[in-house]
Design a protein around this motif. Structure first.
Motif, PDB file in Angstrom:
ATOM      1  N   ALA A 137     -42.145 -14.829 -12.684  1.00 25.09           N
ATOM      2  CA  ALA A 137     -41.624 -13.626 -12.244  1.00 25.09           C
ATOM      3  C   ALA A 137     -42.569 -12.763 -11.473  1.00 25.09           C
ATOM      4  CB  ALA A 137     -40.913 -12.837 -13.253  1.00 25.09           C
ATOM      5  N   GLU A 138     -42.347 -12.109 -10.422  1.00 28.32           N
ATOM      6  CA  GLU A 138     -43.164 -11.251  -9.659  1.00 28.32           C
ATOM      7  C   GLU A 138     -42.499  -9.946  -9.717  1.00 28.32           C
ATOM      8  OE1 GLU A 138     -44.956 -14.681  -6.306  1.00 28.32           O
ATOM      9  OE2 GLU A 138     -43.245 -13.358  -5.691  1.00 28.32           O
ATOM     10  N   ILE A 139     -43.542  -8.804  -9.775  1.00 23.82           N
ATOM     11  CA  ILE A 139     -43.108  -7.768  -9.446  1.00 23.82           C
ATOM     12  C   ILE A 139     -43.797  -6.952  -8.294  1.00 23.82           C
ATOM     13  CG2 ILE A 139     -43.130  -5.312 -10.422  1.00 23.82           C
ATOM     14  CD1 ILE A 139     -42.606  -6.477 -13.256  1.00 23.82           C
ATOM     15  N   VAL A 140     -43.171  -6.259  -7.398  1.00 20.06           N
ATOM     16  CA  VAL A 140     -43.829  -5.569  -6.032  1.00 20.06           C
ATOM     17  C   VAL A 140     -43.888  -3.993  -6.451  1.00 20.06           C
ATOM     18  CG1 VAL A 140     -43.584  -5.017  -3.498  1.00 20.06           C
ATOM     19  CG2 VAL A 140     -42.577  -7.167  -4.675  1.00 20.06           C
ATOM     20  N   VAL A 141     -45.273  -3.741  -6.165  1.00 25.06           N
ATOM     21  CA  VAL A 141     -45.618  -2.274  -6.353  1.00 25.06           C
ATOM     22  C   VAL A 141     -46.232  -1.697  -5.217  1.00 25.06           C
ATOM     23  CG1 VAL A 141     -45.965  -2.566  -8.742  1.00 25.06           C
ATOM     24  CG2 VAL A 141     -47.823  -2.841  -7.310  1.00 25.06           C
ATOM     25  N   CYS A 142     -46.559  -0.420  -5.207  1.00 24.77           N
ATOM     26  CA  CYS A 142     -47.341   0.310  -3.853  1.00 24.77           C
ATOM     27  C   CYS A 142     -48.745   0.464  -4.041  1.00 24.77           C
ATOM     28  CB  CYS A 142     -46.575   1.459  -3.459  1.00 24.77           C
ATOM     29  SG  CYS A 142     -44.737   1.103  -2.894  1.00 24.77           S
ATOM     30  N   GLY A 172     -49.099 -11.531 -11.712  1.00 29.92           N
ATOM     31  CA  GLY A 172     -47.558 -11.315 -11.539  1.00 29.92           C
ATOM     32  C   GLY A 172     -47.002 -10.147 -10.738  1.00 29.92           C
ATOM     33  N   PHE A 173     -48.284  -9.560 -10.060  1.00 27.75           N
ATOM     34  CA  PHE A 173     -47.910  -8.235  -9.390  1.00 27.75           C
ATOM     35  C   PHE A 173     -48.210  -8.457  -7.728  1.00 27.75           C
ATOM     36  CE2 PHE A 173     -48.497  -7.013 -13.499  1.00 27.75           C
ATOM     37  CZ  PHE A 173     -47.173  -6.232 -13.916  1.00 27.75           C
ATOM     38  N   LYS A 174     -47.499  -7.960  -6.636  1.00 25.44           N
ATOM     39  CA  LYS A 174     -47.753  -7.946  -5.282  1.00 25.44           C
ATOM     40  C   LYS A 174     -47.667  -6.469  -4.938  1.00 25.44           C
ATOM     41  CE  LYS A 174     -45.726 -12.083  -3.463  1.00 25.44           C
ATOM     42  NZ  LYS A 174     -44.862 -12.545  -2.692  1.00 25.44           N
ATOM     43  N   VAL A 175     -48.842  -6.041  -4.144  1.00 21.89           N
ATOM     44  CA  VAL A 175     -49.182  -4.622  -3.686  1.00 21.89           C
ATOM     45  C   VAL A 175     -48.706  -4.623  -2.033  1.00 21.89           C
ATOM     46  CG1 VAL A 175     -50.739  -2.791  -3.608  1.00 21.89           C
ATOM     47  CG2 VAL A 175     -50.737  -4.391  -5.173  1.00 21.89           C
ATOM     48  N   ILE A 176     -47.863  -3.679  -1.827  1.00 24.45           N
ATOM     49  CA  ILE A 176     -47.734  -3.254  -0.455  1.00 24.45           C
ATOM     50  C   ILE A 176     -47.933  -1.999  -0.078  1.00 24.45           C
ATOM     51  CG2 ILE A 176     -45.494  -4.947  -0.426  1.00 24.45           C
ATOM     52  CD1 ILE A 176     -43.667  -2.150  -0.404  1.00 24.45           C
ATOM     53  N   PRO A 177     -48.057  -1.566   0.980  1.00 19.39           N
ATOM     54  CA  PRO A 177     -48.515  -0.194   1.383  1.00 19.39           C
ATOM     55  C   PRO A 177     -47.152   0.812   1.100  1.00 19.39           C
ATOM     56  CG  PRO A 177     -48.737  -1.567   3.283  1.00 19.39           C
ATOM     57  CD  PRO A 177     -48.064  -2.549   2.279  1.00 19.39           C
ATOM     58  N   LYS A 182     -40.894  -2.654   5.916  1.00 13.14           N
ATOM     59  CA  LYS A 182     -40.930  -4.167   6.276  1.00 13.14           C
ATOM     60  C   LYS A 182     -41.897  -4.896   5.526  1.00 13.14           C
ATOM     61  CE  LYS A 182     -40.715  -3.597  11.544  1.00 13.14           C
ATOM     62  NZ  LYS A 182     -40.869  -2.230  11.853  1.00 13.14           N
ATOM     63  N   GLU A 183     -42.904  -4.375   4.947  1.00 14.18           N
ATOM     64  CA  GLU A 183     -44.018  -5.319   4.118  1.00 14.18           C
ATOM     65  C   GLU A 183     -43.335  -5.501   2.692  1.00 14.18           C
ATOM     66  OE1 GLU A 183     -47.119  -6.660   4.210  1.00 14.18           O
ATOM     67  OE2 GLU A 183     -46.914  -5.920   6.458  1.00 14.18           O
ATOM     68  N   LEU A 184     -42.371  -4.576   2.304  1.00 12.65           N
ATOM     69  CA  LEU A 184     -41.469  -4.837   1.122  1.00 12.65           C
ATOM     70  C   LEU A 184     -40.473  -6.067   1.214  1.00 12.65           C
ATOM     71  CD1 LEU A 184     -40.576  -4.336  -1.880  1.00 12.65           C
ATOM     72  CD2 LEU A 184     -38.777  -2.742  -0.582  1.00 12.65           C
ATOM     73  N   LYS A 185     -39.939  -6.143   2.503  1.00 12.99           N
ATOM     74  CA  LYS A 185     -39.212  -7.199   2.885  1.00 12.99           C
ATOM     75  C   LYS A 185     -39.917  -8.611   2.815  1.00 12.99           C
ATOM     76  CE  LYS A 185     -35.743  -8.989   6.208  1.00 12.99           C
ATOM     77  NZ  LYS A 185     -35.133  -8.514   7.455  1.00 12.99           N
ATOM     78  N   HIS A 186     -41.258  -8.346   3.446  1.00  8.97           N
ATOM     79  CA  HIS A 186     -42.173  -9.698   3.354  1.00  8.97           C
ATOM     80  C   HIS A 186     -42.579 -10.162   2.060  1.00  8.97           C
ATOM     81  CE1 HIS A 186     -43.030  -8.650   7.939  1.00  8.97           C
ATOM     82  NE2 HIS A 186     -42.028  -9.766   7.673  1.00  8.97           N
ATOM     83  N   ALA A 187     -42.667  -9.249   1.151  1.00  7.87           N
ATOM     84  CA  ALA A 187     -43.266  -9.436  -0.328  1.00  7.87           C
ATOM     85  C   ALA A 187     -42.146  -9.953  -1.097  1.00  7.87           C
ATOM     86  CB  ALA A 187     -43.791  -8.191  -0.945  1.00  7.87           C
ATOM     87  N   ILE A 188     -41.013  -9.811  -0.818  1.00  5.38           N
ATOM     88  CA  ILE A 188     -39.912 -10.563  -1.832  1.00  5.38           C
ATOM     89  C   ILE A 188     -39.585 -11.894  -1.693  1.00  5.38           C
ATOM     90  CG2 ILE A 188     -37.398 -10.284  -2.040  1.00  5.38           C
ATOM     91  CD1 ILE A 188     -37.690  -7.225  -1.566  1.00  5.38           C
ATOM     92  N   THR A 189     -39.622 -12.619  -2.667  1.00  2.69           N
ATOM     93  CA  THR A 189     -39.537 -14.084  -2.847  1.00  2.69           C
ATOM     94  C   THR A 189     -38.007 -14.197  -3.657  1.00  2.69           C
ATOM     95  OG1 THR A 189     -40.758 -14.658  -4.736  1.00  2.69           O
ATOM     96  CG2 THR A 189     -41.730 -14.419  -2.255  1.00  2.69           C
ATOM     97  N   SER A 190     -37.810 -15.550  -4.106  1.00  2.00           N
ATOM     98  CA  SER A 190     -36.751 -15.701  -4.925  1.00  2.00           C
ATOM     99  C   SER A 190     -37.188 -15.475  -6.064  1.00  2.00           C
ATOM    100  CB  SER A 190     -36.417 -17.273  -4.752  1.00  2.00           C
ATOM    101  OG  SER A 190     -37.513 -18.032  -4.874  1.00  2.00           O
ATOM    102  N   ASN A 191     -38.359 -15.321  -6.430  1.00  2.00           N
ATOM    103  CA  ASN A 191     -39.162 -15.157  -7.867  1.00  2.00           C
ATOM    104  C   ASN A 191     -39.445 -13.750  -8.033  1.00  2.00           C
ATOM    105  OD1 ASN A 191     -39.106 -17.837  -8.402  1.00  2.00           O
ATOM    106  ND2 ASN A 191     -41.195 -18.105  -7.703  1.00  2.00           N
ATOM    107  N   THR A 192     -39.035 -12.644  -7.271  1.00  2.00           N
ATOM    108  CA  THR A 192     -39.155 -11.280  -7.147  1.00  2.00           C
ATOM    109  C   THR A 192     -37.935 -10.898  -8.092  1.00  2.00           C
ATOM    110  OG1 THR A 192     -40.230 -11.284  -5.255  1.00  2.00           O
ATOM    111  CG2 THR A 192     -39.538  -9.168  -6.283  1.00  2.00           C
ATOM    112  N   ALA A 217     -35.469   0.599   0.704  1.00  2.00           N
ATOM    113  CA  ALA A 217     -35.899  -0.224  -0.400  1.00  2.00           C
ATOM    114  C   ALA A 217     -34.863  -0.643  -1.146  1.00  2.00           C
ATOM    115  CB  ALA A 217     -37.049   0.454  -1.140  1.00  2.00           C
ATOM    116  N   ALA A 218     -34.118   0.201  -1.519  1.00  2.00           N
ATOM    117  CA  ALA A 218     -32.906   0.090  -2.357  1.00  2.00           C
ATOM    118  C   ALA A 218     -31.883  -0.887  -1.769  1.00  2.00           C
ATOM    119  CB  ALA A 218     -32.035   1.382  -2.499  1.00  2.00           C
ATOM    120  N   GLN A 219     -31.612  -0.905  -0.416  1.00  2.00           N
ATOM    121  CA  GLN A 219     -30.685  -1.836   0.208  1.00  2.00           C
ATOM    122  C   GLN A 219     -31.420  -3.419   0.121  1.00  2.00           C
ATOM    123  OE1 GLN A 219     -27.527  -1.181   1.207  1.00  2.00           O
ATOM    124  NE2 GLN A 219     -27.587  -3.435   1.146  1.00  2.00           N
ATOM    125  N   LEU A 220     -32.725  -3.576   0.398  1.00  2.00           N
ATOM    126  CA  LEU A 220     -33.514  -4.444   0.235  1.00  2.00           C
ATOM    127  C   LEU A 220     -33.330  -5.222  -0.901  1.00  2.00           C
ATOM    128  CD1 LEU A 220     -36.779  -3.992   2.322  1.00  2.00           C
ATOM    129  CD2 LEU A 220     -35.013  -5.690   2.810  1.00  2.00           C
TER     130      LEU A 220
END
Length: 402
Positions: A137-142, A172-177, A182-192, A217-220
């Protein structure tokens, strides 16, 4: 007598420096009592509080109705643990549902505990509901986020000081600006499993994302079956002129993290609010806290929420925040970079260190604190009046311009 009294401050500071850990760099004012927006030091000098304990006292210091609830409940029962039920927890859960629209609440104590709870819930939901392979599992943060100071939370901080000397870190964390869809979209995978974000970044210096970011972000998150999690510990409960800061963009999170003003500053109370699908992943024994949801905490939180609503503090924040911000935007100085904010949450960004300005303001009778070195954070209790804002502005003007 004056000499003896002034020694009291000096002696208390010396005691703290001698016997306390040096993990804070406070202004050298020793507060003895407080009421509303005013605090008083041990010599009796009066200051206007423009920090509100990092937004924990949105309702004002020692709010009489919250104090009454604390005293009355403390005479009945303070702690049962969650081994037994109490008569305050169900009423708080119902109140939080009515205010947020969320199905369920899981109460904790500190904000950091609530963030940890959200991380655990998101991961377990990812495995048990979304079907992410175990351990992936991955979680995206800023970037420039501030969600607390536990080892797991600092594992996804981008502030080197918060991490220095505390590894190894939780993976288990990915950081985006911050604010970059756009970066959020790129960071999301099937494991997010989740995207955790402050709708407005507080510790970073009252930084607002570009208009539309939260909506995108909510829509993505919806499109990719990812939980959209809003950390409203500082930004929530009226601070920005809405009950929750995400409301400015009309979005609906899957999880809301609340704390600080949830108790009006009387007691550590936090909570995670979410759907039954998300919080339903916890089974008895999966997660808990001896003090989380205790009757004293719940009685205090109920009174704190009632005061916010009944006294229209959210509306006050919107109206008076716009008034204060407009006045602060008239400041003129070659050391001034930007004034920004929403509601009664305002950042004055300088091109130089902010600490000396905070010290100067203290001498003028205003207490505020620097954040990220160059920003003065202005966040008075929401009970501040227009006259008090005018009084504060004249002194801020004096400190900034002179």
């Amino acid at each position: 007598m004056a000499v003896m009294e002034s020694l009291q401050t000096k002696e208390l500071i010396e005691l703290e420096e001698k016997y306390g850990a040096h993990n804070y760099h406070p202004l050298d004012v020793v507060i003895e009592r407080a009421e509303g927006v005013w605090v008083y030091d041990v010599e009796g000098k009066k200051y206007l509080d423009c920090l509100a304990a990092y937004s924990a006292v949105n309702q004002g210091h020692c709010h009489p109705k919250i104090l009454k609830a604390l005293l009355e409940q403390s005479k009945k029962v303070t702690l049962t643990s969650r081994a037994f039920r109490n008569d305050q927890l169900p009423l708080l859960c119902e109140q939080l549902h009515q205010l947020s629209g969320m199905d369920a609440a899981l109460p904790m104590n500190s904000g950091a505990e609530a963030v940890e709870t959200a991380v655990k819930a998101a991961r377990k939901w990812g495995y048990k509901v979304k079907g992410i392979p175990e351990g992936k599992a991955e979680i995206v943060v800023c970037s420039n986020n501030f969600h607390g100071r536990t080892v797991t939370i600092i594992s996804f901080s981008t502030d080197e000081q918060y991490r220095d000397g505390f590894g190894p870190f939780t993976p288990g964390f990915k950081v985006i600006p911050f604010g970059d869809a756009k970066e959020l979209k790129h960071a999301i995978t099937s494991n997010t499993c989740a995207f955790i974000v402050e709708p407005i970044q507080g510790e970073a210096g009252i930084v607002m994302p570009p208009d539309g970011f939260l909506k995108e972000a909510a829509q993505l998150c919806r499109d990719h079956r990812v939980l959209f999690v809003c950390d409203e510990i500082q930004s929530g409960l009226g601070r920005t002129g809405k009950l929750f800061a995400y409301e400015h963009e009309g979005v609906k999170p899957d999880m809301i993290i609340v704390g600080k003003a949830l108790s009006g500053g009387f007691y550590p109370v936090s909570a995670v609010l979410a759907s039954k699908e998300v919080l339903g992943v916890f089974k008895p024994g999966d997660h808990g806290s001896t003090f989380g949801g205790n009757p004293l905490a719940c009685a205090v939180a109920r009174a704190a929420l009632t005061a916010l609503v009944d006294e229209k503090m959210v509306e006050r924040s919107a109206e008076l925040g716009a008034y204060f911000l407009a006045k602060l935007k008239t400041l003129k100085s070659d050391k001034l970079k930007e004034v920004r904010g929403r509601g009664l949450w305002i950042g004055i960004e300088l091109t130089v260190q902010a600490r000396p300005y905070c010290e100067a303001l203290k001498e003028l009778g205003i207490l505020c604190k620097e954040t990220h070195d160059h920003v003065i954070r202005i966040a008075p209790p929401l009970v501040i009046t227009k006259e008090e804002i005018d009084w504060a502005f004249e002194r801020i003007k004096q400190a900034i311009e002179k």
